[in-house]
Scaffold this motif. Structure first.
Motif, PDB file in Angstrom:
ATOM      1  N   ALA A   6       0.842  -1.198   0.000  1.00  0.00           N
ATOM      2  CA  ALA A   6       0.000   0.000   0.000  1.00  0.00           C
ATOM      3  C   ALA A   6       0.872   1.240   0.000  1.00  0.00           C
ATOM      4  O   ALA A   6       2.032   1.205   0.432  1.00  0.00           O
ATOM      5  CB  ALA A   6      -0.923   0.006   1.222  1.00  0.00           C
ATOM      6  N   VAL A   8       0.785   5.392   1.126  1.00  0.00           N
ATOM      7  CA  VAL A   8       0.095   6.466   1.847  1.00  0.00           C
ATOM      8  C   VAL A   8       0.754   7.790   1.492  1.00  0.00           C
ATOM      9  O   VAL A   8       1.985   7.917   1.577  1.00  0.00           O
ATOM     10  CB  VAL A   8       0.143   6.253   3.382  1.00  0.00           C
ATOM     11  CG1 VAL A   8      -0.600   7.378   4.100  1.00  0.00           C
ATOM     12  CG2 VAL A   8      -0.441   4.894   3.770  1.00  0.00           C
ATOM     13  N   ASP A  10       0.583  11.662   2.576  1.00  0.00           N
ATOM     14  CA  ASP A  10       0.092  12.630   3.568  1.00  0.00           C
ATOM     15  C   ASP A  10       0.472  14.019   3.059  1.00  0.00           C
ATOM     16  O   ASP A  10       1.639  14.401   3.077  1.00  0.00           O
ATOM     17  CB  ASP A  10       0.738  12.318   4.924  1.00  0.00           C
ATOM     18  CG  ASP A  10       0.442  13.380   5.992  1.00  0.00           C
ATOM     19  OD1 ASP A  10      -0.341  14.310   5.723  1.00  0.00           O
ATOM     20  OD2 ASP A  10       1.013  13.263   7.099  1.00  0.00           O
ATOM     21  N   LYS A  33      10.287   5.536   1.926  1.00  0.00           N
ATOM     22  CA  LYS A  33       9.595   6.724   2.451  1.00  0.00           C
ATOM     23  C   LYS A  33      10.346   7.967   2.017  1.00  0.00           C
ATOM     24  O   LYS A  33      11.564   7.950   1.842  1.00  0.00           O
ATOM     25  CB  LYS A  33       9.411   6.643   3.964  1.00  0.00           C
ATOM     26  CG  LYS A  33      10.671   6.742   4.785  1.00  0.00           C
ATOM     27  CD  LYS A  33      10.430   6.342   6.238  1.00  0.00           C
ATOM     28  CE  LYS A  33       9.442   7.262   6.911  1.00  0.00           C
ATOM     29  NZ  LYS A  33       9.327   7.002   8.348  1.00  0.00           N
ATOM     30  N   PHE A  78      -3.604   5.603  -0.790  1.00  0.00           N
ATOM     31  CA  PHE A  78      -4.440   6.387   0.113  1.00  0.00           C
ATOM     32  C   PHE A  78      -3.801   7.765   0.283  1.00  0.00           C
ATOM     33  O   PHE A  78      -2.739   7.883   0.894  1.00  0.00           O
ATOM     34  CB  PHE A  78      -4.587   5.675   1.460  1.00  0.00           C
ATOM     35  CG  PHE A  78      -5.181   4.303   1.329  1.00  0.00           C
ATOM     36  CD1 PHE A  78      -6.559   4.134   1.299  1.00  0.00           C
ATOM     37  CD2 PHE A  78      -4.363   3.181   1.189  1.00  0.00           C
ATOM     38  CE1 PHE A  78      -7.114   2.873   1.146  1.00  0.00           C
ATOM     39  CE2 PHE A  78      -4.905   1.922   1.028  1.00  0.00           C
ATOM     40  CZ  PHE A  78      -6.287   1.759   1.008  1.00  0.00           C
ATOM     41  N   LYS A 299       0.193   9.271   8.941  1.00  0.00           N
ATOM     42  CA  LYS A 299       0.345   8.228   7.908  1.00  0.00           C
ATOM     43  C   LYS A 299       0.450   6.833   8.518  1.00  0.00           C
ATOM     44  O   LYS A 299      -0.070   5.863   7.970  1.00  0.00           O
ATOM     45  CB  LYS A 299       1.500   8.540   6.955  1.00  0.00           C
ATOM     46  CG  LYS A 299       2.849   8.712   7.571  1.00  0.00           C
ATOM     47  CD  LYS A 299       3.842   9.270   6.559  1.00  0.00           C
ATOM     48  CE  LYS A 299       5.236   9.387   7.172  1.00  0.00           C
ATOM     49  NZ  LYS A 299       5.275  10.260   8.363  1.00  0.00           N
ATOM     50  N   GLU A 300       1.077   6.732   9.696  1.00  0.00           N
ATOM     51  CA  GLU A 300       1.141   5.432  10.370  1.00  0.00           C
ATOM     52  C   GLU A 300      -0.217   5.062  10.971  1.00  0.00           C
ATOM     53  O   GLU A 300      -0.522   3.876  11.106  1.00  0.00           O
ATOM     54  CB  GLU A 300       2.221   5.436  11.457  1.00  0.00           C
ATOM     55  CG  GLU A 300       3.639   5.446  10.917  1.00  0.00           C
ATOM     56  CD  GLU A 300       4.138   6.811  10.481  1.00  0.00           C
ATOM     57  OE1 GLU A 300       5.183   6.888   9.810  1.00  0.00           O
ATOM     58  OE2 GLU A 300       3.481   7.830  10.823  1.00  0.00           O
ATOM     59  N   VAL A 302      -2.940   5.638   9.375  1.00  0.00           N
ATOM     60  CA  VAL A 302      -3.587   5.058   8.191  1.00  0.00           C
ATOM     61  C   VAL A 302      -3.137   3.606   8.023  1.00  0.00           C
ATOM     62  O   VAL A 302      -3.964   2.713   7.783  1.00  0.00           O
ATOM     63  CB  VAL A 302      -3.263   5.878   6.918  1.00  0.00           C
ATOM     64  CG1 VAL A 302      -3.808   5.191   5.669  1.00  0.00           C
ATOM     65  CG2 VAL A 302      -3.827   7.292   7.029  1.00  0.00           C
ATOM     66  N   VAL A 303      -1.835   3.345   8.173  1.00  0.00           N
ATOM     67  CA  VAL A 303      -1.309   1.975   8.063  1.00  0.00           C
ATOM     68  C   VAL A 303      -1.946   1.086   9.126  1.00  0.00           C
ATOM     69  O   VAL A 303      -2.344  -0.058   8.843  1.00  0.00           O
ATOM     70  CB  VAL A 303       0.240   1.956   8.187  1.00  0.00           C
ATOM     71  CG1 VAL A 303       0.769   0.530   8.288  1.00  0.00           C
ATOM     72  CG2 VAL A 303       0.878   2.679   7.015  1.00  0.00           C
ATOM     73  N   LEU A 306      -5.287   0.098   7.994  1.00  0.00           N
ATOM     74  CA  LEU A 306      -5.214  -0.906   6.924  1.00  0.00           C
ATOM     75  C   LEU A 306      -4.953  -2.295   7.516  1.00  0.00           C
ATOM     76  O   LEU A 306      -5.510  -3.288   7.063  1.00  0.00           O
ATOM     77  CB  LEU A 306      -4.111  -0.550   5.923  1.00  0.00           C
ATOM     78  CG  LEU A 306      -4.372   0.673   5.046  1.00  0.00           C
ATOM     79  CD1 LEU A 306      -3.126   1.037   4.252  1.00  0.00           C
ATOM     80  CD2 LEU A 306      -5.535   0.415   4.081  1.00  0.00           C
ATOM     81  N   LEU A 312     -11.502   3.112   5.374  1.00  0.00           N
ATOM     82  CA  LEU A 312     -10.778   4.375   5.188  1.00  0.00           C
ATOM     83  C   LEU A 312     -11.572   5.254   4.247  1.00  0.00           C
ATOM     84  O   LEU A 312     -12.158   4.782   3.307  1.00  0.00           O
ATOM     85  CB  LEU A 312      -9.392   4.122   4.594  1.00  0.00           C
ATOM     86  CG  LEU A 312      -8.305   3.723   5.593  1.00  0.00           C
ATOM     87  CD1 LEU A 312      -7.079   3.258   4.868  1.00  0.00           C
ATOM     88  CD2 LEU A 312      -7.941   4.884   6.495  1.00  0.00           C
TER      89      LEU A 312
END
Length: 312
Positions: A6, A8, A10, A33, A78, A299-300, A302-303, A306, A312
């Motif tokens: 995935a 992400v 932000d 990242k 995302f 962002k973490e 969001v993880v 998931l 989401l």
């Protein structure tokens, strides 16, 4: 066990972050990242606009991110936009253009959603324990405050008083003048009344700051101690006494001098003074011997969702 990838994105007011991950059971592995100081709020945030130059930087960065995502063959993307986009009159137009040109669906989240995701990220980092804690994330456009424990959130709120807004409103001289700090504190006192009341009600005994400014402050602290942060560590302690020492130094230096501080990240050099003024203000209400700095944030969060397979 199935492994899925995935991405992400932000889209913060100051910084755009990209996080590419492999999700595996209850954990994740970072593939890649990157953070880029897009400064989408610069030149327009105080007028509720995304300035043309800021839009160009945003498109350029998102195109770069899209190339990286495609290179990893990731189709779960995302993307989240926060304060600068949600408050901009031309925000919806910008979001539509990104979808049309790049095929990226941007979810413009409310301040409340942002605070919840930040909480989930902080909690995921292991920064919380049984005590009632005040959590804060200083963005360029907004600042999120959450009061809770590792088990639950008691109170949360987003305030549109982020670093770029404070910079535009109060930091006219470099080094910052004492009267500018005083005006900023008076402004915080007025704007943060709901937070002050919540602190008085829930009586947090811990303070956790998430990513951004707090990362840089801990980098400066570790550099001053001639130490390195451990790879894989997601929470760091910053003694209040050392924060005060760093703050005294930051407010006495100009931009050029601040850039020379060991541990200083160039993308934080402008906002770190006003952001530190805000931390200093908060410490009056939550006096702690040390604050915890969480490497994880939105962002973490969001993880984490998931991994939990939440909506989401």
């Amino acid at each position: 066990m199935s492994i899925r990838k995935a991405a992400v994105i932000d889209m913060g007011t100051n910084t755009f972050h990209l996080l590419l991950v492999e999700l595996n059971g209850t954990g994740f592995k970072t593939i890649y990242k990157e953070k880029i100081p897009v400064k989408i709020g610069q030149g327009g945030i105080s007028q509720n606009q995304i300035a043309p130059d800021a839009q160009k930087r945003a498109f350029h960065t998102l195109k770069h991110f899209k190339n990286l995502i495609d290179g990893e063959h990731i189709d779960q993307v995302f993307a989240f936009a926060t304060s600068a986009v949600r408050n901009a009159d031309n925000g919806p137009e910008f979001v539509s253009q990104v979808k049309e040109d790049l095929g990226i669906d941007i979810h413009v989240i409310s301040g409340d959603e942002e605070a919840q995701l930040i909480y989930e990220g902080i909690n995921f980092s292991g920064s919380l324990n049984g005590q009632v804690t005040l959590m804060m994330d200083i963005g360029g456009g907004s600042v999120e405050f959450i009061i809770g424990t590792s088990e639950e959130v008691f109170w949360k709120k987003s305030f549109e008083i982020g670093g770029q807004r404070l910079l535009d409103a109060f930091h006219y001289h470099d080094p910052i003048l004492p009267e500018e700090i005083e005006k900023l504190e008076t402004y915080c006192q007025e704007k943060l009344q709901p937070l002050i009341e919540a602190i008085q009600h829930y009586k947090p005994t811990g303070l956790v700051g998430a990513s951004g400014t707090f990362d840089t402050l801990t980098d400066i602290y570790y550099a001053s101690m001639l130490q390195c942060k451990l790879t894989g560590q997601h929470a760091f302690e910053l003694p209040t006494e050392d924060f005060e020492r760093i703050f005294d130094m930051l407010k006495s230096l100009n931009r050029e001098q601040r850039l020379k501080i060991p541990g200083m990240i160039p993308m934080r050099v402008d906002m770190i003074v006003v952001a530190s003024c805000l931390i200093e203000f908060i410490l009056r209400y939550v006096p702690v011997e040390a604050m915890v700095c969480s490497y994880y944030s939105l962002k973490e969060g969001v993880v984490f969702r998931l991994l939990e397979k939440a909506e989401l």
